[in-house]
Motif scaffolding. Structure first.
Motif, PDB file in Angstrom:
ATOM      1  N   ARG A 152      45.952  27.498  40.122  1.00 46.78           N
ATOM      2  CA  ARG A 152      45.217  28.537  39.839  1.00 46.78           C
ATOM      3  C   ARG A 152      44.818  28.821  38.265  1.00 46.78           C
ATOM      4  O   ARG A 152      45.519  28.546  37.332  1.00 46.78           O
TER       5      ARG A 152
ATOM      6  N   GLU B 217      37.403  40.921  40.778  1.00 41.60           N
ATOM      7  CA  GLU B 217      38.643  40.134  41.581  1.00 41.60           C
ATOM      8  C   GLU B 217      38.097  39.291  42.513  1.00 41.60           C
ATOM      9  O   GLU B 217      38.079  39.554  43.622  1.00 41.60           O
TER      10      GLU B 217
ATOM     11  N   ARG C 205      44.470  38.934  45.645  1.00 43.22           N
ATOM     12  CA  ARG C 205      45.669  37.915  45.555  1.00 43.22           C
ATOM     13  C   ARG C 205      46.281  37.713  46.876  1.00 43.22           C
ATOM     14  O   ARG C 205      46.912  36.778  47.295  1.00 43.22           O
ATOM     15  N   ASP C 206      46.335  38.862  47.877  1.00 41.88           N
ATOM     16  CA  ASP C 206      46.738  38.811  49.228  1.00 41.88           C
ATOM     17  C   ASP C 206      45.845  37.806  49.703  1.00 41.88           C
ATOM     18  O   ASP C 206      46.482  36.869  50.602  1.00 41.88           O
TER      19      ASP C 206
ATOM     20  N   GLN D 260      46.810  34.015  49.168  1.00 38.47           N
ATOM     21  CA  GLN D 260      47.971  33.678  49.759  1.00 38.47           C
ATOM     22  C   GLN D 260      47.601  33.224  51.158  1.00 38.47           C
ATOM     23  O   GLN D 260      47.920  32.374  51.565  1.00 38.47           O
TER      24      GLN D 260
ATOM     25  N   TYR E 139      39.528  31.951  39.503  1.00 33.48           N
ATOM     26  CA  TYR E 139      39.586  33.416  39.723  1.00 33.48           C
ATOM     27  C   TYR E 139      38.854  34.160  38.733  1.00 33.48           C
ATOM     28  O   TYR E 139      38.712  33.658  37.430  1.00 33.48           O
TER      29      TYR E 139
END
Length: 542
Positions: free
Chosen positions: A316, A401, A278-279, A282, A380
């Motif tokens: 997303r 992930e 997730r980081d 971004q 994802y």
């Protein structure tokens, strides 16, 4: 290849220049500024000149790209890496001999150097009023037809130097490419990343699903592989104690060539300790937006007949939902190879009966999902079988992930929360080994040293890979990857150019060499006599 009349005429001019004691390839240029700097200088002082030439003498140099003979006056344009400027040669200024010399010996494509004074012509063009002119390099080959340029696609790739010389749009593509790479480095450097270098030749390849190029390392008496990815080495550096590392490097995958794939390509990979996917998602969004703004100054990108809007936030979508939306297949429900293969064939997918389950799923993504992802979209949460290096989702161990970024139907980036459990990693490698045994040539081999590295402990880490070539394709609106690679690989032509034999009669024009050069194809080397009487060994003819 046979020399044409223009080439022979230029070679004869070369001979005449030598006989007159003029070096057509002098070792030094006295250029004082670029063409762009010259124009800017003139604009800065023009208001003080009252219509007269600038009294300061400057020296400009460049390739001759146009010649217009008006009798007592010649107008010519030269181009350097910064731009183009007009040369103005007038008999009353340069003299009869210099003007006649220019008309006789200077051709299109030659490089010249001119002294003179900047002024503006009656038609309003900033030009150089030439007082003296010298030849810097005599071109034997004329340029392509000035009206059509170099348009043959294969020739443009094989002779990129001619493509760059004649097509400003091509030059701009690679200027933009350089700007994109500089922006990427700046973004990462400003955020505390360390740029590193990892091996190109590797004893065990890994980090991606691909067939490698192999080579033999004679000094080590061992087969090595050109890297398909630098991932496993960069993660070793995270184990070693670096928190943020990146590399922009060449990767090599022994696969087919098409509009979006080239076996040699450029990748960015970076890894961030104490981060997850997730980081990284971004950061990916920020990085590409930053690169586009720096290189183009806009986030509205033309792509074929469409316009792509890079303005965040981007869409997303889970991979499961995407495949279900565009194929009607739920890979949670169809978990065995025969059933998935049957459904893929019903849809018209191009898969063989022995294709393993992960490759069938990947083909469904490539064929039916990706072409619909024009605006920036993150897919994802991927099946474990499709992602042997990614960390499982805590709430659903069937998934990892992982995300991929698609823009304009191109897969641009791939990222995941890195697997740092050495036992789970070994299990994934063993699954890959099983798939290799079933015929999957792209499955990764077991890298025991990497397992050993993980056994020392690697913190939670987010990893990211970005295809530089495809990003440049997107930002320059180029539909084939070869358009953004300076020298793409091409199948060798069956016949050589034949330049050696055509130019052999002119080798006496080489200063310091006397006599002819006779080379026997069966001989390993040949020698010629130089002016000081010593023998000079020539390169082998193979």
């Amino acid at each position: 290849m046979t020399l044409n009349d223009q080439q022979r005429a230029r070679l004869e001019k070369l001979r005449e220049l030598r006989l007159r004691g003029i070096d057509p390839y002098p070792p030094h240029s006295g250029r004082s500024m670029t063409t762009h700097e010259a124009v800017q200088r003139f604009l800065s002082v023009e208001s003080e000149l009252a219509g007269e030439p600038d009294p300061e003498c400057v020296t400009l140099a460049g390739r001759v790209v146009s010649i217009r003979d008006m009798g007592r006056t010649v107008f010519s344009h030269i181009r350097d890496g910064a731009g183009t400027i007009q040369l103005y040669l007038r008999r009353e200024i340069v003299g009869d001999e210099q003007l006649a010399w220019f008309k006789r010996y200077v051709d299109l494509n030659d490089f010249v150097e001119a002294d003179g004074h900047l002024f503006r012509t009656r038609t309003g063009e900033v030009s150089l009023q030439v007082t003296a002119l010298r030849l810097l390099a005599k071109a034997i080959n004329p340029p392509p037809d000035k009206w059509h340029g170099l348009t043959d696609v294969e020739t443009r790739y094989r002779q990129r130097y001619v493509d760059l010389m004649t097509n400003p749009e091509t030059r701009q593509v690679f200027v933009t490419r350089a700007q994109v790479i500089r922006a990427i480095r700046r973004y990462l450097d400003e955020r505390g990343f360390l740029e590193v270098e990892t091996p190109t030749l590797q004893p065990v390849y890994g980090g991606a699903a691909a067939r490698p190029f192999t080579t033999y390392y004679h000094a080590l008496d061992q087969t090595y592989y050109l890297r398909i990815s630098d991932e496993l080495y960069l993660k070793r550096l995270i184990v070693g104690g670096y928190d943020r590392v990146y590399e922009i490097c060449k990767d090599f995958r022994n696969e087919g060539i098409d509009a979006r794939h080239n076996p040699e390509f450029t990748m960015l990979e970076f890894y961030v300790a104490y981060a997850d996917y997730r980081d990284i998602m971004q950061m990916c969004e920020e990085l590409i937006v930053y690169a586009a703004q720096e290189a183009l100054g806009t986030l509205q990108i033309p792509w074929g007949t469409q316009t792509i809007d890079l303005t965040p936030p981007w869409t997303r979508l889970s991979l499961r939902d995407a495949i279900l939306r565009y194929t009607g297949i739920d890979f949670f429900q169809i978990t065995d190879q025969p059933s998935l293969y049957a459904r893929a064939m019903e849809l018209g997918a191009d898969v063989r009966p022995d294709t393993v389950w992960p490759r069938i799923l990947d083909e469904l993504l490539r064929t039916f999902v990706r072409p619909n992802l024009i605006q920036p979209t993150f897919l994802y949460d991927y099946p474990v079988a499709l992602s042997p290096l990614a960390k499982r989702k805590p709430d659903d161990p069937r998934l990892v992930e992982r995300f991929q970024l698609f823009v304009g139907g191109l897969e641009l980036a791939n990222a995941y929360s890195e697997l740092n459990d050495p036992l789970d990693q070994l299990f994934r490698f063993l699954e890959q080994a099983r798939d290799r045994a079933r015929g999957d040539e792209e499955a990764m081999p077991i890298d025991e040293d990497f397992i050993n590295a993980l056994m020392y402990g690697m913190p939670p880490t987010g990893g990211f890979g970005l295809g530089i070539d495809r990003l440049v394709m997107l930002l320059t609106n180029r539909q084939t990857i070869r358009e953004v690679i300076l020298f793409p690989q091409l199948r060798s032509k069956p016949e050589p150019l034949g330049l050696t034999e055509d130019l052999r009669p002119y080798l006496d024009l080489v200063p310091g060499v006397q006599g002819s050069l006779d080379v026997d194809d069966s001989s390993a080397t040949s020698t010629v006599e130089s002016t000081d009487g010593t023998d000079t060994e020539l390169l082998q003819r193979r």
